[in-house]
Design a protein around this motif. Structure first.
Motif, PDB file in Angstrom:
ATOM      1  N   ILE A 137      72.381  83.312  54.987  1.00  0.00           N
ATOM      2  CA  ILE A 137      72.318  84.400  56.141  1.00  0.00           C
ATOM      3  C   ILE A 137      70.955  83.968  56.842  1.00  0.00           C
ATOM      4  O   ILE A 137      70.975  83.994  58.096  1.00  0.00           O
ATOM      5  N   ALA A 138      69.894  83.718  56.322  1.00  0.00           N
ATOM      6  CA  ALA A 138      68.746  83.396  56.963  1.00  0.00           C
ATOM      7  C   ALA A 138      68.750  82.343  57.800  1.00  0.00           C
ATOM      8  O   ALA A 138      68.207  82.273  58.943  1.00  0.00           O
ATOM      9  N   ALA A 139      69.343  81.179  57.172  1.00  0.00           N
ATOM     10  CA  ALA A 139      69.270  80.036  58.159  1.00  0.00           C
ATOM     11  C   ALA A 139      70.222  80.399  59.366  1.00  0.00           C
ATOM     12  O   ALA A 139      69.701  79.631  60.405  1.00  0.00           O
ATOM     13  N   SER A 181      73.840  74.342  59.026  1.00  0.00           N
ATOM     14  CA  SER A 181      74.478  73.416  58.265  1.00  0.00           C
ATOM     15  C   SER A 181      73.361  72.260  58.192  1.00  0.00           C
ATOM     16  O   SER A 181      72.949  71.725  56.913  1.00  0.00           O
ATOM     17  N   ALA A 182      72.598  71.816  59.192  1.00  0.00           N
ATOM     18  CA  ALA A 182      71.679  70.628  59.254  1.00  0.00           C
ATOM     19  C   ALA A 182      70.610  71.111  58.482  1.00  0.00           C
ATOM     20  O   ALA A 182      69.811  70.246  57.573  1.00  0.00           O
ATOM     21  N   ARG A 183      70.047  72.192  58.406  1.00  0.00           N
ATOM     22  CA  ARG A 183      68.679  73.014  57.675  1.00  0.00           C
ATOM     23  C   ARG A 183      68.964  72.839  56.080  1.00  0.00           C
ATOM     24  O   ARG A 183      68.375  72.505  55.411  1.00  0.00           O
ATOM     25  N   LEU A 184      70.387  73.532  55.788  1.00  0.00           N
ATOM     26  CA  LEU A 184      70.500  73.598  54.637  1.00  0.00           C
ATOM     27  C   LEU A 184      71.055  72.210  53.851  1.00  0.00           C
ATOM     28  O   LEU A 184      71.155  72.059  52.550  1.00  0.00           O
ATOM     29  N   GLY A 216      49.564  76.409  45.082  1.00  0.00           N
ATOM     30  CA  GLY A 216      50.686  76.910  45.996  1.00  0.00           C
ATOM     31  C   GLY A 216      50.691  75.868  46.900  1.00  0.00           C
ATOM     32  O   GLY A 216      50.125  74.830  46.707  1.00  0.00           O
ATOM     33  N   ARG A 217      51.842  75.826  47.788  1.00  0.00           N
ATOM     34  CA  ARG A 217      52.310  75.070  48.507  1.00  0.00           C
ATOM     35  C   ARG A 217      52.230  75.591  49.841  1.00  0.00           C
ATOM     36  O   ARG A 217      53.207  76.440  50.173  1.00  0.00           O
ATOM     37  N   LEU A 218      51.551  75.148  51.021  1.00  0.00           N
ATOM     38  CA  LEU A 218      51.395  75.756  52.205  1.00  0.00           C
ATOM     39  C   LEU A 218      52.086  74.791  53.194  1.00  0.00           C
ATOM     40  O   LEU A 218      51.665  73.718  53.354  1.00  0.00           O
ATOM     41  N   ARG A 219      52.875  75.305  53.933  1.00  0.00           N
ATOM     42  CA  ARG A 219      53.491  74.781  55.295  1.00  0.00           C
ATOM     43  C   ARG A 219      52.721  75.161  56.421  1.00  0.00           C
ATOM     44  O   ARG A 219      52.945  76.317  56.889  1.00  0.00           O
ATOM     45  N   ILE A 220      52.096  74.057  57.053  1.00  0.00           N
ATOM     46  CA  ILE A 220      51.346  74.280  58.620  1.00  0.00           C
ATOM     47  C   ILE A 220      52.069  73.768  59.603  1.00  0.00           C
ATOM     48  O   ILE A 220      52.269  72.566  59.734  1.00  0.00           O
ATOM     49  N   SER A 236      59.186  80.349  61.547  1.00  0.00           N
ATOM     50  CA  SER A 236      59.818  81.376  60.769  1.00  0.00           C
ATOM     51  C   SER A 236      59.622  81.550  59.276  1.00  0.00           C
ATOM     52  O   SER A 236      59.059  80.579  58.850  1.00  0.00           O
ATOM     53  N   ARG A 237      59.996  82.545  58.656  1.00  0.00           N
ATOM     54  CA  ARG A 237      59.724  83.021  57.634  1.00  0.00           C
ATOM     55  C   ARG A 237      60.062  81.873  56.409  1.00  0.00           C
ATOM     56  O   ARG A 237      59.712  81.516  55.285  1.00  0.00           O
ATOM     57  N   TRP A 238      61.070  81.028  56.922  1.00  0.00           N
ATOM     58  CA  TRP A 238      61.858  79.895  55.943  1.00  0.00           C
ATOM     59  C   TRP A 238      61.254  78.798  56.496  1.00  0.00           C
ATOM     60  O   TRP A 238      61.497  77.776  55.673  1.00  0.00           O
ATOM     61  N   GLN A 239      60.521  78.336  57.382  1.00  0.00           N
ATOM     62  CA  GLN A 239      60.232  77.039  57.749  1.00  0.00           C
ATOM     63  C   GLN A 239      58.810  76.690  57.927  1.00  0.00           C
ATOM     64  O   GLN A 239      58.467  75.897  58.018  1.00  0.00           O
TER      65      GLN A 239
END
Length: 279
Positions: A9-11, A22-25, A90-94, A133-136
């Motif tokens: 749903i989020a993707a 599809s490409a993201r997941l 933690g793992r932080l995505r910047i 986004s919250r997911w990326q």
């Protein structure tokens, strides 16, 4: 309902299409469509409307994703529990442009990671703005202030800008490097427009391309200070400091604002920008 269903749903919400999700997941596009249809059937409400080839979330979808965001925060917190390590974990995505990551963050990253063995940094870079986004991404550095969004925004500083041109113009009119039309509002582009350059034949949002062109002594362009140290020392070039600076903004996901790992990373990012924001 399971976690994989919620991720779909989020993707779809973030990417706007089944193909993008599809490409993201990394699952088949038909699988995305089939599972989303099952989810909607189970919930008994529509989650997306098809508008101009895009999947637009309904109010029911936004309500579901409010809960998904909270779940994502809990999942991240669970993943950070490692009792064998002291200090923040933690793992932080910047997310940032290539130039910011390479020239401002990377030079200080090794010492930061050495001092915080429980942290991992993932750099998400491109010549333009990486999708936030919250997911990326967890944090993002922007050279333009976002108009709105579900995140916390604060100013990191402002960057000096320089216009470079060959000191010797006897070789003819140099090629002018400009930014794409969608960046018309940035100080760099406004300065170039005011100069009414006639040989504008290089258009790019990649500062490394502009820097390389200027280094040839056959082009003119505007660069941020952190990308032009070598050019400022080149006596074959004339550098003009622009009257306006470029603001830099930090975006942080709301659900991470009080997370210890995020807080120490935010402090580090701010320290990386201290030198370029001096008067």
């Amino acid at each position: 309902m399971n976690w994989d269903d919620l991720r779909i749903i989020a993707a779809v919400r973030d990417e706007g299409t089944y193909a993008g999700a599809s490409a993201r997941l990394r699952i088949d596009e038909t699988t995305v469509g089939r599972r989303l249809a099952r989810i909607q059937r189970d919930l008994g409400v529509p989650l997306f409307d098809a508008v101009d080839g895009q999947r637009r979330p309904t109010r029911h979808c936004e309500a579901v994703l409010e809960h998904v965001g909270a779940m994502a925060a809990h999942v991240a917190a669970i993943d950070r529990i490692k009792e064998s390590r002291s200090g923040p974990v933690g793992r932080l995505r910047i997310a940032s442009t290539n130039a910011v990551a390479e020239e401002l963050l990377a030079p200080h990253a090794s010492s930061f990671l050495r001092d915080h063995p429980g942290l991992t940094l993932q750099f998400l870079t491109s010549s333009g703005n990486v999708k936030f986004s919250r997911w990326q991404a967890d944090l993002a550095i922007r050279l333009r202030k976002p108009e709105k969004g579900d995140f916390t925004i604060s100013k990191l500083g402002d960057v000096r800008l320089y216009f470079f041109e060959p000191a010797d113009r006897t070789g003819g009119e140099p090629v002018a490097c400009a930014y794409p039309d969608e960046l018309d509002t940035i100080p760099e582009q406004q300065f170039l427009r005011a100069k009414r350059l006639t040989n504008l034949r290089c258009v790019t949002d990649n500062v490394r391309i502009i820097r390389t062109m200027i280094q040839s002594h056959q082009a003119v362009g505007v660069l941020p200070e952190h990308s032009c140290a070598a050019l400022l020392a080149d006596r074959s070039l004339r550098a003009t400091l622009l009257p306006r600076r470029r603001d830099v903004w930090l975006l942080v996901q709301n659900h991470l604002k009080r997370d210890p790992a995020t807080r120490v990373t935010i402090d580090w990012v701010r320290a990386c920008f201290q030198d370029i924001s001096r008067p």
